[in-house]
Enzyme design. Structure first.
Site, PDB file in Angstrom:
ATOM      1  N   GLY A 286       0.832  -1.209   0.000  1.00 21.12           N
ATOM      2  CA  GLY A 286       0.000   0.000   0.000  1.00 21.12           C
ATOM      3  C   GLY A 286       0.859   1.247   0.000  1.00 21.12           C
ATOM      4  O   GLY A 286       1.268   1.736   1.050  1.00 21.12           O
TER       5      GLY A 286
ATOM      6  N   GLU B  84      13.066  -4.736  -6.236  1.00 24.38           N
ATOM      7  CA  GLU B  84      12.212  -5.077  -7.367  1.00 24.38           C
ATOM      8  C   GLU B  84      12.989  -4.909  -8.672  1.00 24.38           C
ATOM      9  O   GLU B  84      12.845  -5.685  -9.594  1.00 24.38           O
ATOM     10  CB  GLU B  84      10.971  -4.182  -7.357  1.00 24.38           C
ATOM     11  CG  GLU B  84       9.897  -4.667  -8.289  1.00 24.38           C
ATOM     12  CD  GLU B  84       8.674  -3.761  -8.297  1.00 24.38           C
ATOM     13  OE1 GLU B  84       7.806  -3.994  -9.119  1.00 24.38           O
ATOM     14  OE2 GLU B  84       8.615  -2.808  -7.495  1.00 24.38           O
TER      15      GLU B  84
ATOM     16  N   GLU C 103       7.948   7.780 -17.393  1.00 22.44           N
ATOM     17  CA  GLU C 103       8.505   9.133 -17.266  1.00 22.44           C
ATOM     18  C   GLU C 103       9.354   9.242 -16.007  1.00 22.44           C
ATOM     19  O   GLU C 103      10.421   9.867 -16.021  1.00 22.44           O
ATOM     20  CB  GLU C 103       7.367  10.175 -17.242  1.00 22.44           C
ATOM     21  CG  GLU C 103       6.624  10.331 -18.566  1.00 22.44           C
ATOM     22  CD  GLU C 103       5.744   9.137 -18.908  1.00 22.44           C
ATOM     23  OE1 GLU C 103       5.250   8.475 -17.979  1.00 22.44           O
ATOM     24  OE2 GLU C 103       5.570   8.851 -20.110  1.00 22.44           O
TER      25      GLU C 103
HETATM   26  C1  LIG Z   1      -1.284  -2.384 -12.809  1.00 22.83           C
HETATM   27  C2  LIG Z   1      -0.878  -1.499 -11.696  1.00 22.83           C
HETATM   28  C3  LIG Z   1      -0.570  -2.038 -10.467  1.00 22.83           C
HETATM   29  C4  LIG Z   1      -0.232  -1.216  -9.410  1.00 22.83           C
HETATM   30  N1  LIG Z   1       0.013  -1.801  -8.191  1.00 22.83           N
HETATM   31  C5  LIG Z   1       0.278  -1.001  -7.126  1.00 22.83           C
HETATM   32  C6  LIG Z   1       0.450  -1.559  -5.837  1.00 22.83           C
HETATM   33  O1  LIG Z   1       0.365  -2.774  -5.670  1.00 22.83           O
HETATM   34  N2  LIG Z   1       0.686  -0.741  -4.802  1.00 22.83           N
HETATM   35  C7  LIG Z   1       0.787   0.613  -4.969  1.00 22.83           C
HETATM   36  O2  LIG Z   1       1.034   1.306  -3.996  1.00 22.83           O
HETATM   37  N3  LIG Z   1       0.630   1.180  -6.175  1.00 22.83           N
HETATM   38  C8  LIG Z   1       0.374   0.408  -7.258  1.00 22.83           C
HETATM   39  N4  LIG Z   1       0.201   0.979  -8.503  1.00 22.83           N
HETATM   40  C9  LIG Z   1       0.234   2.425  -8.613  1.00 22.83           C
HETATM   41  C10 LIG Z   1       1.400   2.975  -9.383  1.00 22.83           C
HETATM   42  O3  LIG Z   1       2.561   2.913  -8.636  1.00 22.83           O
HETATM   43  C11 LIG Z   1       1.035   4.413  -9.791  1.00 22.83           C
HETATM   44  O4  LIG Z   1      -0.052   4.335 -10.695  1.00 22.83           O
HETATM   45  C12 LIG Z   1       2.172   5.129 -10.431  1.00 22.83           C
HETATM   46  O5  LIG Z   1       3.201   5.371  -9.505  1.00 22.83           O
HETATM   47  C13 LIG Z   1       1.732   6.438 -11.057  1.00 22.83           C
HETATM   48  O6  LIG Z   1       0.999   7.221 -10.178  1.00 22.83           O
HETATM   49  P1  LIG Z   1      -0.407   7.839 -10.646  1.00 22.83           P
HETATM   50  O7  LIG Z   1      -1.229   6.733 -11.147  1.00 22.83           O
HETATM   51  O8  LIG Z   1      -0.930   8.656  -9.555  1.00 22.83           O
HETATM   52  O9  LIG Z   1      -0.057   8.759 -11.878  1.00 22.83           O
HETATM   53  P2  LIG Z   1       0.528  10.242 -11.797  1.00 22.83           P
HETATM   54  O10 LIG Z   1       1.675  10.273 -10.883  1.00 22.83           O
HETATM   55  O11 LIG Z   1      -0.560  11.203 -11.584  1.00 22.83           O
HETATM   56  O12 LIG Z   1       1.083  10.369 -13.269  1.00 22.83           O
HETATM   57  C14 LIG Z   1       0.268  10.789 -14.379  1.00 22.83           C
HETATM   58  C15 LIG Z   1       1.200  11.075 -15.538  1.00 22.83           C
HETATM   59  O13 LIG Z   1       2.085  12.159 -15.183  1.00 22.83           O
HETATM   60  C16 LIG Z   1       3.408  11.766 -15.351  1.00 22.83           C
HETATM   61  N5  LIG Z   1       4.265  12.380 -14.349  1.00 22.83           N
HETATM   62  C17 LIG Z   1       4.064  12.468 -13.019  1.00 22.83           C
HETATM   63  N6  LIG Z   1       5.096  13.055 -12.410  1.00 22.83           N
HETATM   64  C18 LIG Z   1       5.996  13.343 -13.370  1.00 22.83           C
HETATM   65  C19 LIG Z   1       7.278  13.944 -13.383  1.00 22.83           C
HETATM   66  N7  LIG Z   1       7.892  14.352 -12.253  1.00 22.83           N
HETATM   67  N8  LIG Z   1       7.908  14.083 -14.566  1.00 22.83           N
HETATM   68  C20 LIG Z   1       7.316  13.659 -15.706  1.00 22.83           C
HETATM   69  N9  LIG Z   1       6.116  13.095 -15.765  1.00 22.83           N
HETATM   70  C21 LIG Z   1       5.457  12.928 -14.602  1.00 22.83           C
HETATM   71  C22 LIG Z   1       3.380  10.256 -15.187  1.00 22.83           C
HETATM   72  O14 LIG Z   1       4.498   9.643 -15.797  1.00 22.83           O
HETATM   73  C23 LIG Z   1       2.094   9.896 -15.877  1.00 22.83           C
HETATM   74  O15 LIG Z   1       2.295   9.817 -17.261  1.00 22.83           O
HETATM   75  C24 LIG Z   1      -0.143   0.175  -9.581  1.00 22.83           C
HETATM   76  C25 LIG Z   1      -0.426   0.716 -10.824  1.00 22.83           C
HETATM   77  C26 LIG Z   1      -0.782  -0.098 -11.887  1.00 22.83           C
HETATM   78  C27 LIG Z   1      -1.073   0.524 -13.207  1.00 22.83           C
END
Ligand SMILES: Cc1cc2nc3c(=O)[nH]c(=O)nc-3n(C[C@H](O)[C@H](O)[C@H](O)COP(=O)(O)OP(=O)(O)OC[C@H]3O[C@@H](n4cnc5c(N)ncnc54)[C@H](O)[C@@H]3O)c2cc1C
Lengths: 375, 333
Positions: free
Chosen positions: A129, A246, A359
């Site tokens: 989480g 990882e 990214e």
């Molecule tokens: C299949 C799947 C399994 C997952 N499993 C888990 C899990 O088990 N536990 C858990 O905790 N999380 C999990 N996640 C969450 C995952 O870690 C996040 O979705 C990921 O870190 C991106 O965060 P966000 O979805 O909030 O996107 P955001 O951070 O909002 O990103 C949206 C877009 O903005 C871009 N962006 C954001 N910041 C920057 C930056 N500084 N520079 C350039 N571009 C940027 C991103 O690359 C993306 O394209 C999972 C996600 C998926 C898809």
């Protein structure tokens, strides 16, 4: 530099081969390395993971009591080679053995370390989480709060995209214990029993159709103080550690998965009679080159790791393999459109978003290249 | 597969790097275009490493990578990369031995699809020429016609056998090109030129990386702009992947492993792709200075273009690779 491993490594491979011949279930052989489970961890996969553990073949570098056989780094590499060549996954869910176990071994108390064997064997299913609605790429912005109250924490807040949450007995939960604006300096990690009252798990259906992750709400969830992993407000270190685990060992699973899907793409092209088309051949070969090149790059990374304990190549591999995976699926569906191939494309974004987006990986690579912090 | 360099290999690479740093500055490369004799001293120094032709492909590649990073002009590279494996393949043993001893230089002329236009032909004693019918003739009696110079550090020529008085003429095969019946020579030459191209690419990448860290605009280094950072990350990926592919192929050749048949195509194609992409990005990230004659970038870009074209275009390599990989029931790896 040489292509083949020595006699000793080949003996190790033969031993593993004999074990796999004798024990690998039909469902595992040729399945490919991808972790997607689509609706639960099947019984055969649980049994297979336990069998591997019991024979010391789950994490070969670990000692026998942790599912290994004290294998060397090269033997570990041979192990992954052989599994990848046969398309046999170790386990269909990775948090327990790939993140929780190494984190607890490094940062856990003696009591906490007792949870490790079951986490690796898969007897307890773990979820991680970290992400929240307001804290994805910017993990340090997380707000789920744990307040220390005598001998226990009280947790309130929400996690999201928590893979396997609905099938998990345990959760490695990242919480804010410092001031609201303490960022990375105010995060702690807790071991959470998922049956604790106050946890509401709401599965989220994914675009590809499966339901492998959930949003998880916490209302006054009580967690014993001794479930804190590492020091209070020092969870960032555990975060970085767990992500490093990882990234360090998994590249052969990724490139193995690419071999597998590329083979499938060729089969699909053959099925629709496109294999003689010159444009198709050209594009297939461009991808073939990438798959082979990334495998070679992984080996190069392994050599740097052996030499210096660090492998900057690994930062490239997560980005490259997940992006390539996506493009292979896209090309497959372009050559041989079908409902399955369309769905397949939707599924590939898990790799380029989960575990740190592409990214964010590029940002990390920019650091490796010595570039100044970005704007 | 073990990518670990042995201490000897590290020493070889470092020696090559140090040698060209001292004896092959960009000014020499530029001067060579006017008067190729300026590189004679460099060629003499490099001839001490001609023995690499008799050793593993990996070692040859490590050394040639350094040559490529300095755009070493003159006959050394064509001699050790292309001429030597071909004279070895046709069994011109005396010539091969004098090449390995650093006493003779040579180049290769071969038609499409595995083209080589007698690079540095004006500075060599011998030419291996693919003559009509696909036979190969190794001779010191040849005639050259210069082609338009694009790569200033490596002029190319059309070459033909001068007259019947052929020195140690050796023939092989009965039809086709160099590849016919002597794939080993072609593979070695291909991977050697690919390694050289990797070095050229490395220079372009490292030079650009250095530039974006120092050049300031809007009050900060341009390398802090994410639009450039992400492209640099992708460049580094392309470069690293190509590097790994080239040495993988070299290892497969040294092991005489079946994998070599596919790996050489992957190596050349990947090295070319990385070179092309990184050359373009390098110029763009340099801004105006990048399109000047005075900046060395164009020297490297010119070499990158020409190296991509020699010994088989990317399209040719991919077509050959497809034949190998996609045959019914064929192996994919
Ligand atoms: C299949 C799947 C399994 C997952 N499993 C888990 C899990 O088990 N536990 C858990 O905790 N999380 C999990 N996640 C969450 C995952 O870690 C996040 O979705 C990921 O870190 C991106 O965060 P966000 O979805 O909030 O996107 P955001 O951070 O909002 O990103 C949206 C877009 O903005 C871009 N962006 C954001 N910041 C920057 C930056 N500084 N520079 C350039 N571009 C940027 C991103 O690359 C993306 O394209 C999972 C996600 C998926 C898809």
């Amino acid at each position: 530099m040489h292509l083949a491993w020595g006699e000793e490594e080949e003996r190790f491979r033969a031993e593993l081969g004999a074990f796999l011949d004798a024990h690998a279930p039909a469902e595992a052989i040729g399945r490919g390395m991808e972790p997607e489970t689509h609706g639960g961890i099947p019984l055969w996969a649980r049994e297979w993971q336990a069998t591997l553990f019991d024979h010391g073949w789950l994490i070969p570098s670990y000692p026998p009591e942790l599912g290994g056989r004290n294998a060397t780094d090269v033997q570990t590499l041979v192990y992954f080679e052989e599994l990848a060549a046969r398309g046999i996954p170790r386990a269909l869910h990775f948090p327990g053995h790939a993140i929780v176990a190494p984190s607890l071994l490094e940062f856990g108390t003696d009591a906490q370390r007792e949870l490790v064997p079951a986490a690796i064997r898969g007897d307890t299913v773990w979820c991680i989480g970290m992400s929240e609605p307001g804290a994805g790429s910017d993990l340090a912005a997380m707000r789920t709060r744990a307040t220390l109250d005598g001998d226990h924490f009280v947790v309130n807040g929400q996690k999201v995209w928590t893979s396997y949450a609905m099938w998990s007995q345990m959760c490695m939960l990242y919480v804010r214990t410092g001031d609201t604006d303490s960022k990375a300096r105010g995060i702690s990690v807790l071991i959470l029993d998922m049956t604790t009252p106050g946890i509401d798990i709401r599965p989220l259906r994914q675009s590809a159709g499966g339901t492998d992750f959930a949003e998880v709400f916490f209302t006054d969830v009580v967690v014993p103080k001794e479930n804190l992993i590492g020091e209070m407000n020092d969870g960032w270190r555990v975060t970085m550690g767990s992500l490093a685990h990882e990234r360090a060992g998994l590249w052969l699973e990724w490139t193995g998965a690419l071999d597998h899907v590329f083979r499938r793409t060729v089969d699909e092209a053959r099925r629709v009679g496109a294999l003689e088309d010159e444009v198709v051949r050209y594009r297939l070969m461009a991808l073939y080159e990438e798959v082979g090149g990334l495998r070679a790059l992984g080996y190069k990374g392994f050599a740097s790791y052996e030499k210096s304990g660090a492998a900057p190549e690994h930062a490239l591999l997560k980005l490259a393999t997940s992006e390539l995976r996506k493009r292979i699926a896209q090309l497959t569906n372009e050559i041989a459109p079908s409902p399955e191939n369309r769905r397949e494309v939707l599924g590939t974004f898990a790799g380029t978003i989960g575990g740190g987006t592409s990214e964010i990986q590029r940002n990390a690579i920019a650091r490796v290249l010595g570039l100044p912090r970005g704007y | 597969m073990d990518f670990t360099l042995s201490p000897d290999q590290e020493l070889l690479r470092d020696t090559g790097r140090a040698l060209v740093r001292e004896h092959c500055p960009a000014s020499l490369v530029r001067a060579y275009a006017e008067d190729p004799s300026v590189a004679d001293d460099l060629t003499a120094r490099l001839s001490e490493f001609a023995g690499l032709v008799a050793g593993p492909a990996v070692d040859l590649c490590l050394f040639l990578e350094e040559m490529g990073a300095a755009l070493v002009p003159g006959p050394f590279v064509p001699t050790v990369a292309a001429f030597a494996p071909i004279v070895a393949a046709v069994g011109a043993n005396d010539v091969f031995e004098s090449v390995a001893a650093g006493e003779a230089t040579g180049t290769v002329w071969s038609p499409s699809p595995v083209e080589l236009h007698a690079p540095a032909g004006d500075r060599v004693e011998f030419v291996a020429i693919a003559v009509e019918g696909g036979d190969i003739c190794v001779t010191d009696q040849f005639e050259l016609a210069p082609l338009e110079v694009f790569d200033l550090s490596r002029p190319q020529f059309d070459a033909k056998v001068f007259d019947a008085k052929v020195f140690d003429a050796k023939v092989t095969g009965d039809s086709g090109t160099i590849g016919h019946g002597s794939y080993a020579a072609l593979y070695r030459a291909t991977v050697a030129f690919s390694a050289e191209l990797i070095g050229t690419t490395r220079w372009m990448f490292e030079t650009t990386l250095e530039y974006v860290k120092t050049r300031e605009q809007f009050g900060r280094p341009i390398g802090s702009f994410q639009a450039l950072q992400h492209r640099l990350a992708d460049m580094s990926l392309l470069y690293e992947r190509a590097w790994s592919s080239v040495y993988w192929a070299a290892m497969a050749i040294d092991a005489d492993d079946d994998e070599q048949h596919r790996a050489v195509h992957v190596a050349k194609s990947s090295a070319s792709e990385a070179a092309r992409h990184i050359a373009g990005e390098a110029v763009q990230m340099h801004g105006g200075i990048g399109v000047t004659w005075d900046h060395d970038l164009h020297l490297y870009m010119r070499r990158a273009f020409m190296s991509e074209e020699v010994l088989g275009t990317t399209a040719w390599h991919r077509a050959r690779l497809a034949d190998l990989v996609l045959q019914e029931g064929g192996q994919h790896e």
